[in-house]
Design an enzyme around this catalytic site. Sequence first.
Site, mmCIF file in Angstrom:
data_model
loop_
_atom_site.group_PDB
_atom_site.id
_atom_site.type_symbol
_atom_site.label_atom_id
_atom_site.label_comp_id
_atom_site.label_asym_id
_atom_site.label_seq_id
_atom_site.Cartn_x
_atom_site.Cartn_y
_atom_site.Cartn_z
ATOM 1 N N GLU A 335 27.137 -30.156 -37.083
ATOM 2 C CA GLU A 335 27.365 -31.254 -36.130
ATOM 3 C C GLU A 335 28.348 -32.277 -36.709
ATOM 4 O O GLU A 335 29.043 -32.962 -35.974
ATOM 5 C CB GLU A 335 26.036 -31.933 -35.740
ATOM 6 C CG GLU A 335 26.127 -32.629 -34.379
ATOM 7 C CD GLU A 335 24.805 -33.177 -33.830
ATOM 8 O OE1 GLU A 335 23.778 -33.116 -34.522
ATOM 9 O OE2 GLU A 335 24.816 -33.680 -32.702
ATOM 10 N N HIS A 356 15.999 -7.747 -44.899
ATOM 11 C CA HIS A 356 15.763 -6.469 -44.211
ATOM 12 C C HIS A 356 16.358 -6.507 -42.813
ATOM 13 O O HIS A 356 15.979 -5.739 -41.947
ATOM 14 C CB HIS A 356 14.270 -6.179 -44.135
ATOM 15 C CG HIS A 356 13.667 -5.990 -45.484
ATOM 16 N ND1 HIS A 356 13.286 -4.758 -45.973
ATOM 17 C CD2 HIS A 356 13.424 -6.879 -46.479
ATOM 18 C CE1 HIS A 356 12.807 -4.906 -47.200
ATOM 19 N NE2 HIS A 356 12.883 -6.180 -47.525
ATOM 20 N N LYS A 472 26.041 -32.925 -23.037
ATOM 21 C CA LYS A 472 25.088 -33.837 -22.381
ATOM 22 C C LYS A 472 25.628 -34.252 -21.010
ATOM 23 O O LYS A 472 24.902 -34.266 -20.013
ATOM 24 C CB LYS A 472 24.845 -35.090 -23.235
ATOM 25 C CG LYS A 472 23.935 -34.877 -24.440
ATOM 26 C CD LYS A 472 23.612 -36.210 -25.139
ATOM 27 C CE LYS A 472 22.708 -36.053 -26.342
ATOM 28 N NZ LYS A 472 22.404 -37.307 -27.044
#
Length: 503
Positions: A335, A356, A472
């Site tokens: 960010e 794995h 947003k």
Amino acid sequence: MQGLKLIEIGENETIKEQIRRGQREQQPFESDDFRAANRIYLDLTYIFDAPGKGAITREDVDKLIPEIMKAHQMLKNSEGDICDGDIPMTGWQNLPLEISGENLDEIKTVAKEIANEIDVFVSLGIGGSYLGIESTFRALTHQYFNQLSREQRGGAPEVYFLGNNMDPDYFRDTLDMLEGKRIGINVISKSGTTTETAIAFRIIRKLMEDNWGDKSDRMILATTDRVKGALKKMADRKGYRTFIIPDNIGGRFSVLTDVGLVGLAMANIDIEEFVAGFKNMHRIAHNDDFWQNPSLVHAALRHVSWLKGKKIEVVATNAASLFFVARWMEQLFPESEGHNGHGLWVSPSFYSEKLHANGQAVQQGERNILETFLLLLEHDNRIPIPNMDEDSDGLGFLSDRGLDMGFVNRKVIDGPAYAHYQGGVPNMTVEIPKRNAYNLGQFYYMMERSVAIAGYLFGHNPFIQPGVEAYKQAMFALIGKPGFEENATNIEKNLNKVKRIRI
Ligand code: PA5
């Protein structure tokens, strides 16, 4: 059949520590012994000259040192491209020294008062208003905290997190955990308008008011801007107790503010110890000697890696308790760094589980990876590997030598560090001595400074997040929020140009 007894398995030390917390005398945080036992080392054994293309060299770092030292001074002086609007966003920088005993006492008093009256505490928030709290909580508590008795939790209520996604099933399932219980909440939002947090708050508040009427107001804490914003207005109107997110501290740098401290105090985590850790790393990370300053070295290595074509930083840990800390880094770095085409993508991984899975690609996939290990040196518990009559798995030698699970778990980092390096993945290890609030505080401050330096090196402001704001705004428009009609029209126009394909 009778229920399982834990024969020859000792008591759980994490539970014992949860009970001890808050009952013992304050530790000598400033003593040399305490500091030595809790020193965070950066191990660079496998960082330089990895085989193959794009190796990082010591010379690469040496060349960068003058620029880093300039950035270090600018950060100390809060200079450069660091403002959000006209506010310099470096308030987190000296916060460890500025935070007052009265502030901590007030938080502890409110937390204690509320905790005594509730069974469950819910923290509502997203991004920087959420991740640091959960990462610290998870790092320092039992994996199944909410299923333990109150006594085993050290007197703390159960702790849940909401407001960090919009999944109705997740929300509904969490409500089942709250049913029949007395709840208290802390709603955290600096802007006060974040959709996820606001919707979660609306639903929980309605439930609380429907159950307890005005009495529920006492059980609602609001952590938000000192003077402005929708949440602040509502808190004032309803008389909620409020805590503050300072103007000059952005969400992802706010874990040491009331944002983090209120929830941590509620979970009975020692917030004084947390502050002490921040303070110690403040001292270390202000060192002007590059090689003695882990924040600067960390910033330099990540930047050089990026210049050398590394695009992904796998942040891997051998401790389930630290996985959420890796998730905290997944926010802090991208960010702050992911602007203007810059920055490493952080991929949190819990080893050996991930070995794995995408461990294959780390070893042999595209060579664009830097790896950072968060190595927990000392786990709370020791689990011996038992001796068995037959040795069909060939592991009897471990019990013969008295080795335990923690020994093998250490190799879960040592093995990949070696093998991935040989496969062309430079890696470094942050050694975290043990699970305590002090080490978490140190770690967070070290990383906050590192990412701030990254901003100077990239030449962009790491303290804003215009990309997040863009989503947003689009979300407000798409849900039809009044005031966002123009954005909605623009989105519609743009969508009309897109050819919809569904197969
Ligand atoms: O780091 C940040 O600034 C963001 O991640 C914010 O914390 C996040 O978007 C939540 O914002 P707010 O606290 O305004 O609800």
